[in-house]
Scaffold this motif. Structure first.
Motif, PDB file in Angstrom:
ATOM      1  N   GLN A  31      -4.913   0.667   2.066  1.00  0.00           N
ATOM      2  CA  GLN A  31      -4.941   2.162   1.562  1.00  0.00           C
ATOM      3  C   GLN A  31      -6.448   2.498   2.453  1.00  0.00           C
ATOM      4  O   GLN A  31      -7.057   1.627   2.850  1.00  0.00           O
ATOM      5  N   ASP A  32      -6.479   3.939   2.393  1.00  0.00           N
ATOM      6  CA  ASP A  32      -7.736   4.422   3.224  1.00  0.00           C
ATOM      7  C   ASP A  32      -8.977   4.417   2.195  1.00  0.00           C
ATOM      8  O   ASP A  32      -9.410   5.390   1.724  1.00  0.00           O
ATOM      9  N   ALA A  74       0.867  -1.231   0.018  1.00  0.00           N
ATOM     10  CA  ALA A  74      -0.099   0.095  -0.072  1.00  0.00           C
ATOM     11  C   ALA A  74       1.002   1.167   0.130  1.00  0.00           C
ATOM     12  O   ALA A  74       0.456   2.233  -0.542  1.00  0.00           O
ATOM     13  N   PRO A 133      -2.531   4.740  -5.753  1.00  0.00           N
ATOM     14  CA  PRO A 133      -3.884   4.424  -5.450  1.00  0.00           C
ATOM     15  C   PRO A 133      -4.517   4.812  -6.682  1.00  0.00           C
ATOM     16  O   PRO A 133      -5.669   4.008  -6.917  1.00  0.00           O
ATOM     17  N   TRP A 171      -6.077  -3.544   0.317  1.00  0.00           N
ATOM     18  CA  TRP A 171      -6.735  -3.325   1.435  1.00  0.00           C
ATOM     19  C   TRP A 171      -7.018  -4.521   2.094  1.00  0.00           C
ATOM     20  O   TRP A 171      -7.287  -5.514   1.673  1.00  0.00           O
TER      21      TRP A 171
END
Lengths: 455, 225
Positions: free
Chosen positions: A99-100, A76, A81, A87
């Protein structure tokens, strides 16, 4: 005015049909190429995802959950992204690594729009792999392949537009050129129909089929104009040669009407009227005969003709007539062997009868008239010469022409069409009529073409 | 004699019939080809005058039909065009003579009497005789009143033609056609010259003339009436 009707324009219609067929084939080929390329491009996204998932499974099997979290976190950190989604977390949106993003709990593998996961606004090929109660989500963006596809479609569209413009740029001037040339032919024929017989189609000198057609039409028009001219000439001549005697006839009849009481005078006038009618009939017959000969129809009736026989027949017929006029007609039948040509016996007899009669009538009393025939190289000839006053050399050509136009320069009791008929008969036989100075006198000689001479 | 006139122009037809009746001949007339053909098939005529151009069926077809029905009645073909093909077609279809319009009645009459039926000559004659004039076809001699006359070949042929048509008028055009094969009208006096030479030999120095000029028509050879 020429109407520009698209459907009636053959070259334009043909080029349009050809163009549409070509364009259709091109588009179908394009669509086919596009779809097979798209499938290949999609494969390039899907396959790395499958590989990556296999890799993570491997990590999980070897190192367990902690190792997977570490690897995911590291991946990540390094991944863009926009390019890649990674994730790891629970079924709820509890993130353990990656990742968020906020993947919904019911997320399945497949083509997913990024914003549904809280990622960027593009499509991703997403794989979901469950490890117990937790799941790993990995995806790769379609961005690049979509861009390639867009570029492809754009290029295809551009190429199509280019082809359309190029075709139009080439075809339209061509169509226009053909249209112009066809228009030229049409307008020429319209002008001819409207009576301008001398109009001809301008040739492009390209020698192509349109040019050949134009040439053929032109030569047909030449023949037509010639025939019409000949008919016009004949009607002019008829008018010219018949108006005077018809006028005289009218006067005679009027005068007969006025003298109806005087039987003797009436009889005299009626006899004169009869003579006029006979003259009119003769002129009319001669003119029709000339027209008929000039049309060339009689060539079908050509047969073998012995010129020597004709010469002897005419000598026999005219020798006493010449004597009556105080001249002498000579012909030595032993001077030459038979000369046989292809021709019309009746017309040839009339031709030389005319020449002999001219000589008898115009060479004057005491003159000697010689009828002769022989060979000029390969070409047989037959001629009539006299030692009368003759015609000045510079007038020879004019004589034929003038007589041909039937302007009577010599007073004669005939129809005045004698030499016109002679010339027409010569032309029918492709023979050459020549006047020569016989010093003194005139020699009229007819040379026949060697091709129609039989040996 | 009795003639059939097949001609659609009434004026021409009447002109011919009046002329014939003045000469003591009878005639029937038809104004179209089909009627004419029917009359030619039903009745017997001495000669038929047939116009080339007729309404409906043209003269040439009528002529062929008449000959096709084995009717040998002499036919005089009238043409308005007078070109060679017309003439040849007519003669080939079985016409005995032709005449181009416009024509003088005297010419028609001369031609009609020349072709009209005559008593069949059983034996081909060797000697022709008119008055005291005798022509021997085999020895090719001409004798009048015991005196032998010296004739040129054309003069002999001319005299033979006159003698075979004793009493009939031969027009200049007929003589030009028969003696010289000329189907045109010469500008000079071909016929007159030859006839006058012949006349000088056969009539001069003899008691009475045999060869007579028929004014405006032609010539006729006959003994004094």
């Amino acid at each position: 005015m020429r109407r520009f009707n698209l459907l009636s324009n053959t070259p334009l219609r043909f080029s349009a049909i050809l163009f549409l067929v070509f364009l259709g084939a091109y588009v179908i080929a394009g669509i086919f190429a596009y779809f097979s390329l798209s499938a290949d491009l999609d494969e390039r996204v899907v396959r790395p995802v499958t590989f990556a998932i296999a890799g993570f499974e491997n990590v999980y099997e070897m190192g367990g959950r902690e190792a997977l979290i570490r690897v995911v976190a590291a991946r990540a950190d390094s991944a863009d992204p926009e390019d890649e989604i990674i994730w790891f977390g629970g079924l709820a949106q509890t993130r353990l690594a990656g990742q968020d993003i906020t993947p919904p709990a019911e997320l399945q593998s497949g083509r997913i729009f990024g914003e549904d996961l809280g990622a960027d606004d593009e499509f991703y090929e997403v794989a979901v792999r469950h490890f117990g109660n937790e799941r790993l989500i990995f995806g790769r963006s379609y961005e690049q392949t979509d861009e390639i596809q867009e570029t492809l479609i754009g290029a295809f569209g551009l190429a199509t537009i280019f082809i359309v413009i190029l075709t139009a740029a080439i075809a339209l001037p061509l169509v226009r050129r053909i249209q112009t040339r066809l228009g030229l032919i049409i307008s020429t024929l319209q002008a001819v129909s409207a009576g301008k017989l001398q109009t001809r189609i301008a040739l492009s000198n390209s020698g192509d089929d349109l040019d050949q057609m134009a040439r053929q039409i032109n030569s047909a028009l030449d023949q037509l104009e010639k025939n019409v001219e000949s008919i016009r000439q004949v009607s002019d001549d008829i008018a010219h040669d018949l108006r005077t005697p018809i006028n005289r006839l009218g006067i005679i009849l009027e005068s007969a009407n006025a003298n109806a009481e005087d039987k003797e005078k009436l009889n005299f006038l009626l006899e004169r009227a009869r003579v006029e009618v006979r003259g009119i009939t003769q002129t009319f017959n001669a003119l029709l005969r000339i027209a008929q000969i000039e049309a060339g129809a009689r060539r079908e009736r050509f047969g073998k003709v012995n010129l020597r026989e004709i010469a002897y027949l005419l000598f026999d017929a005219y020798q006493p007539v010449a004597e009556e006029h105080g001249c002498a007609l000579f012909f030595d039948p032993d001077s030459v062997t038979a000369i046989v040509i292809l021709g019309d016996r009746e017309l040839l007899t009339q031709l030389f009868s005319n020449l002999i009669e001219n000589a008898i009538q115009y060479s004057g009393s005491g003159s000697k008239i010689q009828l002769e025939l022989g060979w000029d190289g390969q070409s047989p000839y037959m001629g009539v010469s006299d030692d009368g006053p003759g015609i000045p050399a510079e007038e020879h050509e004019n004589v034929i022409r003038r007589f041909y136009r039937m302007e009577k320069s010599r007073t004669s009791d005939g129809s005045g069409l004698g030499l016109a008929l002679v010339k027409a008969i010569c032309e029918l036989h492709k023979a050459n009529l020549v006047f020569r100075d016989n010093s003194p006198g005139l020699a009229a000689c007819v040379f026949f073409p060697p091709v129609w001479t039989l040996r | 004699m009795n003639f059939l006139i097949i001609e659609d122009d009434l004026m021409t037809s009447d002109y011919i019939r009046n002329g014939l009746s003045r000469n003591g001949h009878g005639s029937d007339s038809a104004t179209d080809g089909i009627d004419g053909l029917g009359m030619a098939l039903r009745n017997s005529y001495d000669a038929i005058v047939l116009d080339r151009m007729l309404p409906g069926t043209d003269g040439l077809s009528i002529l062929k039909a008449i000959r096709g029905a084995n009717i040998a009645t002499p036919v005089l073909f009238l043409t308005a065009i007078g070109n060679v093909d017309d003439r040849v077609e007519g003669l080939e279809a079985g016409a005995d003579d032709y005449l181009v319009k416009p024509f003088a009645f005297s010419e028609l009459s001369a031609r009609l009497s020349a072709i009209a039926r005559r008593p069949a000559m059983v034996v081909e004659q060797v000697k022709l005789k008119v008055g005291d004039l005798e022509l021997d076809l085999v020895r090719r001699t001409v004798v009048r009143d015991g005196r032998t006359l010296d004739l040129l070949p054309k003069e002999f042929l001319l005299l033979e033609t006159f003698m075979r048509n004793e009493g009939r008028v031969l027009s200049k055009a007929m003589l030009l056609e028969r003696i010289w094969g000329f189907h045109f009208d010469p500008q000079t006096t071909v016929v007159e010259t030859h006839v006058s030479r012949l006349r000088a030999k056969i009539d001069k120095h003899f008691g009475y003339p045999l060869l007579h000029t028929v004014r405006g028509v032609g010539y006729s050879l006959h003994a004094p009436l």
